[in-house]
Design a protein around this motif. Structure first.
Motif, PDB file in Angstrom:
ATOM      1  N   LEU A 147       0.817  -1.220   0.000  1.00  0.00           N
ATOM      2  CA  LEU A 147       0.000   0.000   0.000  1.00  0.00           C
ATOM      3  C   LEU A 147       0.844   1.261   0.000  1.00  0.00           C
ATOM      4  O   LEU A 147       0.329   2.351   0.215  1.00  0.00           O
ATOM      5  CB  LEU A 147      -0.910   0.010   1.230  1.00  0.00           C
ATOM      6  N   GLU A 150      -0.498   4.019  -2.025  1.00  0.00           N
ATOM      7  CA  GLU A 150      -1.933   4.283  -1.848  1.00  0.00           C
ATOM      8  C   GLU A 150      -2.739   3.829  -3.066  1.00  0.00           C
ATOM      9  O   GLU A 150      -3.438   4.625  -3.705  1.00  0.00           O
ATOM     10  CB  GLU A 150      -2.179   5.764  -1.571  1.00  0.00           C
ATOM     11  N   LEU A 154      -6.251  -3.434  -4.803  1.00  0.00           N
ATOM     12  CA  LEU A 154      -5.277  -4.292  -4.133  1.00  0.00           C
ATOM     13  C   LEU A 154      -5.589  -5.752  -4.448  1.00  0.00           C
ATOM     14  O   LEU A 154      -6.723  -6.205  -4.256  1.00  0.00           O
ATOM     15  CB  LEU A 154      -5.321  -4.071  -2.628  1.00  0.00           C
ATOM     16  N   LEU A 178      -8.964  -1.465   5.225  1.00  0.00           N
ATOM     17  CA  LEU A 178      -8.656  -0.939   3.895  1.00  0.00           C
ATOM     18  C   LEU A 178      -9.923  -0.680   3.092  1.00  0.00           C
ATOM     19  O   LEU A 178     -10.091   0.374   2.471  1.00  0.00           O
ATOM     20  CB  LEU A 178      -7.775  -1.928   3.134  1.00  0.00           C
ATOM     21  N   THR A 183     -10.640   1.233  -0.600  1.00  0.00           N
ATOM     22  CA  THR A 183      -9.824   0.393  -1.475  1.00  0.00           C
ATOM     23  C   THR A 183     -10.656  -0.759  -2.032  1.00  0.00           C
ATOM     24  O   THR A 183     -11.478  -1.346  -1.330  1.00  0.00           O
ATOM     25  CB  THR A 183      -8.614  -0.179  -0.711  1.00  0.00           C
TER      26      THR A 183
END
Length: 326
Positions: A147, A150, A154, A178, A183
């Motif tokens: 990460l 950023e 993911l 997250l 995310t």
């Protein structure tokens, strides 16, 4: 956020991916389940720009992964099956190193390292060498490293393999945090409980293509819905109990297991069936040691959909030769 259409990838004579379709919504966790050899890791490596597919279209964060690889890489993070940490360095030094590799500059790399150590509750151990970390701490640090830029998306490829229950829970909590921050996560896992705990939607893949998709509850309903299980005190009354339970549950689909003194039947209304069966057992004097209504587990869904795993090979071995040249 992720759109995969007709994805195909061949290694030698084996199609690791054979027409895979997949859609992942923004700000969600999408679980990908499948037996060894199903193509999970191959799919992740294509989406992360590490492998070139033979056919199909893949978009990540609105970008074509074949035509705009550099831009895709700037928007994603990848946590593979094996940690990518230097064990001689401290946790902080590892994160700063990853920041410098991503050209963040020394100051920005230090800032991101501090923020991530705090976020993953590793600030107190940030100066320790990674070789002194527990398994759960290492995995959290590895997740933090993914990460560093950023990322919007993911990829987690079997992130808790080899961890004990405590370490697994630590990683689960980190993933929930997250997603709460916006995310988008694509998760491959062999742990059915992990998908049940984390995933908003789940795709089951087999032989390189998706064979089922939905929420955990939707997938569980495909194996027959809720069941009532009754464990009797006396196995000699198994047949009598089976007839009684089938009548009260309104079904002829009753199974028995004499060795476990178990009677099991599907039910449409779980609470009404539970009440009716308990009352009927009491009225007829059939003693039960346990009565429970349960939903099918994802393990049962997995086996129901994918069948016998005995003839499958691990897709990791199939991709190794190709990965060396990437």
């Amino acid at each position: 956020m992720i759109v995969v259409e007709g994805l195909r990838k061949k290694f030698g004579e084996k199609w690791a991916l054979d027409g895979l379709d997949l859609t992942v919504g923004r700000g969600t966790v999408h679980g990908v389940l499948g037996p060894n050899g199903a193509g999970k890791t191959t799919a992740v490596r294509v989406m992360a720009t590490l492998l070139t597919p033979d056919a199909g279209q893949v978009e990540v964060a609105g970008l074509d992964v074949l035509r705009r690889q550099r831009e895709v890489r700037s928007r994603i993070g990848l946590l593979g099956q094996h940690a990518a940490l230097d064990e001689e360095l401290s946790g902080r030094q590892n994160l700063e190193m990853f920041g410098r590799l991503y050209h963040l500059g020394a100051r920005r790399a230090r800032e991101r390292a501090d923020a991530l150590l705090e976020r993953f509750e590793l600030a107190d151990t940030g100066r320790k060498a990674v070789k002194q970390y527990s398994g759960g701490m290492r995995r959290r640090l590895d997740l933090a490293a993914s990460l560093i830029t950023e990322p919007e998306v993911l990829f987690l490829d079997e992130p808790t393999t080899g961890l004990d229950p405590r370490g697994r829970t630590e990683v689960w909590n980190a993933v929930r945090s997250l997603v709460g921050g916006g995310t988008t996560v694509l998760l491959t896992t062999q742990y059915l409980e992990e998908a049940d705990q984390l995933a908003d939607r789940i795709s089951v893949i087999d032989k390189g293509r998706a064979i089922a998709e939905g929420t955990a509850d939707q997938l569980k309903s495909r194996t027959g819905g809720d069941r009532i299980d009754v464990v009797l005190h006396d196995a000699g009354r198994l047949t009598e109990a089976a007839a009684l339970i089938g009548h009260r549950a309104g079904t002829a689909d009753v199974t028995t297991d004499p060795d476990r003194r178990l009677v099991s039947a599907p039910v449409a209304d779980r609470m009404a069936a539970l009440s009716a069966v308990v009352r009927a057992l009491e009225e007829t004097g059939i003693e039960a040691e346990d009565v429970a209504v349960r939903r099918p587990t994802l393990d049962e869904v997995f086996l129901h959909l994918t069948g016998d795993p005995s003839d499958r090979a691990d897709d990791t071995a199939a991709t190794t030769a190709q990965e060396v040249s990437v």
